[in-house]
Design a protein around this motif. Structure first.
Motif, PDB file in Angstrom:
ATOM      1  N   LEU A 153      19.673  25.207  24.719  1.00  0.00           N
ATOM      2  CA  LEU A 153      18.720  26.414  24.308  1.00  0.00           C
ATOM      3  C   LEU A 153      18.352  26.350  22.772  1.00  0.00           C
ATOM      4  N   GLY A 154      18.987  25.356  21.836  1.00  0.00           N
ATOM      5  CA  GLY A 154      18.525  25.748  20.765  1.00  0.00           C
ATOM      6  C   GLY A 154      19.032  26.694  19.803  1.00  0.00           C
ATOM      7  N   LEU A 155      20.374  27.354  20.261  1.00  0.00           N
ATOM      8  CA  LEU A 155      20.624  28.521  19.628  1.00  0.00           C
ATOM      9  C   LEU A 155      21.025  28.452  18.148  1.00  0.00           C
ATOM     10  N   ALA A 156      21.401  27.154  17.661  1.00  0.00           N
ATOM     11  CA  ALA A 156      21.843  26.975  16.374  1.00  0.00           C
ATOM     12  C   ALA A 156      20.538  27.058  15.466  1.00  0.00           C
ATOM     13  N   ASP A 157      19.448  26.752  15.847  1.00  0.00           N
ATOM     14  CA  ASP A 157      18.114  26.680  15.124  1.00  0.00           C
ATOM     15  C   ASP A 157      17.822  28.212  14.925  1.00  0.00           C
ATOM     16  N   ALA A 158      18.086  29.008  16.058  1.00  0.00           N
ATOM     17  CA  ALA A 158      18.010  30.464  15.870  1.00  0.00           C
ATOM     18  C   ALA A 158      18.790  31.190  15.009  1.00  0.00           C
ATOM     19  N   GLY A 159      19.762  30.527  14.392  1.00  0.00           N
ATOM     20  CA  GLY A 159      20.921  31.173  13.630  1.00  0.00           C
ATOM     21  C   GLY A 159      22.176  31.626  14.174  1.00  0.00           C
ATOM     22  N   TRP A 160      22.339  31.333  15.552  1.00  0.00           N
ATOM     23  CA  TRP A 160      23.393  31.686  16.449  1.00  0.00           C
ATOM     24  C   TRP A 160      24.766  31.004  15.747  1.00  0.00           C
ATOM     25  N   THR A 161      25.832  31.733  15.712  1.00  0.00           N
ATOM     26  CA  THR A 161      27.193  31.228  15.590  1.00  0.00           C
ATOM     27  C   THR A 161      28.150  31.825  16.205  1.00  0.00           C
ATOM     28  N   LEU A 162      28.839  31.353  17.074  1.00  0.00           N
ATOM     29  CA  LEU A 162      30.044  31.935  17.829  1.00  0.00           C
ATOM     30  C   LEU A 162      31.067  32.526  16.924  1.00  0.00           C
ATOM     31  N   TYR A 163      31.241  32.021  15.775  1.00  0.00           N
ATOM     32  CA  TYR A 163      32.311  32.178  14.839  1.00  0.00           C
ATOM     33  C   TYR A 163      32.050  33.778  13.963  1.00  0.00           C
ATOM     34  N   SER A 164      31.942  34.436  14.584  1.00  0.00           N
ATOM     35  CA  SER A 164      31.280  35.380  13.628  1.00  0.00           C
ATOM     36  C   SER A 164      31.669  36.821  14.607  1.00  0.00           C
ATOM     37  N   PHE A 165      31.559  37.893  13.745  1.00  0.00           N
ATOM     38  CA  PHE A 165      31.864  39.301  14.268  1.00  0.00           C
ATOM     39  C   PHE A 165      31.077  39.527  15.607  1.00  0.00           C
ATOM     40  N   TRP A 166      29.890  39.327  16.146  1.00  0.00           N
ATOM     41  CA  TRP A 166      29.110  39.288  17.099  1.00  0.00           C
ATOM     42  C   TRP A 166      29.438  38.462  18.092  1.00  0.00           C
ATOM     43  N   GLY A 167      29.717  36.966  17.536  1.00  0.00           N
ATOM     44  CA  GLY A 167      30.362  36.019  18.635  1.00  0.00           C
ATOM     45  C   GLY A 167      31.642  36.264  19.300  1.00  0.00           C
ATOM     46  N   LEU A 168      32.486  37.185  18.399  1.00  0.00           N
ATOM     47  CA  LEU A 168      34.014  37.568  19.028  1.00  0.00           C
ATOM     48  C   LEU A 168      33.702  38.789  19.649  1.00  0.00           C
ATOM     49  N   THR A 169      32.473  39.767  19.406  1.00  0.00           N
ATOM     50  CA  THR A 169      32.490  40.854  20.319  1.00  0.00           C
ATOM     51  C   THR A 169      31.898  40.276  21.572  1.00  0.00           C
ATOM     52  N   LEU A 170      31.103  39.420  21.707  1.00  0.00           N
ATOM     53  CA  LEU A 170      30.590  38.652  23.034  1.00  0.00           C
ATOM     54  C   LEU A 170      31.769  37.965  23.709  1.00  0.00           C
ATOM     55  N   THR A 171      32.813  37.457  23.146  1.00  0.00           N
ATOM     56  CA  THR A 171      33.687  37.216  23.773  1.00  0.00           C
ATOM     57  C   THR A 171      34.797  38.083  24.393  1.00  0.00           C
ATOM     58  N   TYR A 172      34.887  39.238  23.815  1.00  0.00           N
ATOM     59  CA  TYR A 172      35.911  40.226  24.083  1.00  0.00           C
ATOM     60  C   TYR A 172      35.073  40.998  25.366  1.00  0.00           C
ATOM     61  N   LEU A 173      33.696  40.860  25.358  1.00  0.00           N
ATOM     62  CA  LEU A 173      33.105  41.756  26.600  1.00  0.00           C
ATOM     63  C   LEU A 173      33.401  41.158  27.784  1.00  0.00           C
ATOM     64  N   TYR A 174      33.783  39.644  27.653  1.00  0.00           N
ATOM     65  CA  TYR A 174      34.049  39.068  28.945  1.00  0.00           C
ATOM     66  C   TYR A 174      35.300  39.455  29.658  1.00  0.00           C
ATOM     67  N   PHE A 175      36.220  40.132  28.850  1.00  0.00           N
ATOM     68  CA  PHE A 175      37.517  40.887  29.751  1.00  0.00           C
ATOM     69  C   PHE A 175      37.291  42.513  29.601  1.00  0.00           C
ATOM     70  N   LEU A 176      36.497  42.671  28.858  1.00  0.00           N
ATOM     71  CA  LEU A 176      36.553  44.348  28.589  1.00  0.00           C
ATOM     72  C   LEU A 176      35.552  45.014  29.820  1.00  0.00           C
ATOM     73  N   ILE A 177      34.471  44.112  30.095  1.00  0.00           N
ATOM     74  CA  ILE A 177      33.510  44.803  31.034  1.00  0.00           C
ATOM     75  C   ILE A 177      34.195  44.817  32.350  1.00  0.00           C
ATOM     76  N   PRO A 178      34.788  43.734  32.913  1.00  0.00           N
ATOM     77  CA  PRO A 178      35.715  44.000  34.344  1.00  0.00           C
ATOM     78  C   PRO A 178      36.709  44.864  34.063  1.00  0.00           C
ATOM     79  N   LEU A 179      37.438  45.291  33.060  1.00  0.00           N
ATOM     80  CA  LEU A 179      38.350  46.165  32.738  1.00  0.00           C
ATOM     81  C   LEU A 179      37.783  47.634  33.179  1.00  0.00           C
TER      82      LEU A 179
END
Length: 301
Positions: A153-179
């Motif tokens: 999807l070319g996310l790196a060109d759009a400035g996306w990085t997983l290793y940041s506050f919002w990347g960690l937030t997205l990861t936490y949502l993976y188990f918080l939404i089911p909870l």
């Protein structure tokens, strides 16, 4: 005329009281193993944490003394930044998960397909307990710098990085939404159909029903779920440690660094003070959560 009095009735109260006491004693005996386990597994570590948090060792003489220096240190500098970072991350991820979890749970509750409901609830039960290093690896392989979706999807060109506050937030949502789905679904089931019909008969729209009837009733459960999500995100460690390391300041990572001596040697007691700060935050969270749960239970009973 002779008046005969009836014999006094046989009073069975003492026997009933004795039976009640025996039952209560048996109940307490059944709880004793649990109390012993809690005392050993939680009581002893809690006492050790309290003792270490208020203890300072003199490096020259080796003598120990009780002081609040460790607590003072834990609330300044990088330690305070990490504590506030954990609170911010937990609050943001909990709010987003509460909203998305409510929408998903409502869609499941009103669905006519029982198989869909069972599938979503079963998956939520599994995903709510899926965390740690496996979750971090899954997101790194998918949305990391060389992840599958990042490259396609070319996310790196759009400035996306997983290793940041919002990347960690997205990861936490993976188990918080089911909870959140598991937490709020029983409350949604408790909304009576008569309330909706009464609101409709009085000319209320669907939005008005939710604003004036459903949401006020669900408010304690929603806030209780929010508090539960906050506590889960606040205590998470392995996922953040494996994915972002020290790039995102979190109190759990600071505790690990202080114990292992990665930054400064001899900061073990400061780590215990940070742990005490986390316990105090968790205590405040539970102090809010329990009354909300009791109030919600009264409404939905």
């Amino acid at each position: 005329m002779t008046v005969t009095s009836a014999p006094p009735p046989v009073v069975a109260a003492p026997a009933a009281a004795a039976t009640g006491r025996r039952r209560r004693s048996a109940g307490w005996l059944a709880v004793v193993p649990l109390l012993v386990f809690v005392a050993i597994a939680f009581g002893i570590p809690a006492l050790a944490m309290l003792n270490g948090a208020f203890t300072v060792k003199d490096p020259a003489t080796g003598a120990t003394s009780y002081t609040t220096a460790n607590l003072t240190t834990s609330l300044h500098g990088a330690y305070l930044t990490a504590l506030l970072g954990s609170v911010k991350l937990s609050a943001v991820s909990a709010c987003i998960a509460m909203l998305l979890g409510l929408l998903l749970a409502q869609a499941v509750v009103v669905s006519r397909f029982r198989a869909l409901r069972e599938a979503v609830l079963t998956a939520s039960g599994v995903l709510a307990n899926f965390g740690g290093v496996p979750l971090a690896f899954a997101f790194v392989a998918t949305l990391g710098n060389s992840g599958v979706l990042t490259r396609h999807l070319g996310l790196a060109d759009a400035g996306w990085t997983l290793y940041s506050f919002w990347g960690l937030t997205l990861t936490y949502l993976y188990f918080l939404i089911p909870l959140m789905v598991l937490t709020i679904t029983p409350a949604l089931d408790g909304l009576r159909s008569q309330w909706r019909e009464a609101a409709r008969n009085n000319g209320a729209t669907h939005a008005q029903y939710w604003r004036h009837v459903a949401l006020p009733v669900l408010a304690p459960s929603l806030l209780g779920g929010l508090v539960l999500l906050f506590g889960s995100a606040f205590a998470a460690y392995a996922t953040a440690a494996a994915m972002v390391g020290s790039s995102v300041p979190l109190v759990t990572l600071q505790i690990a660094d202080a114990i292992s001596g990665n930054v400064l040697v001899g900061q073990e007691n400061v780590a215990l003070a940070l742990s005490l700060d986390m316990v105090l935050v968790a205590g405040l969270v539970m102090a809010v959560y329990l009354p909300l749960q009791r109030r919600s239970a009264r409404w939905l009973a």
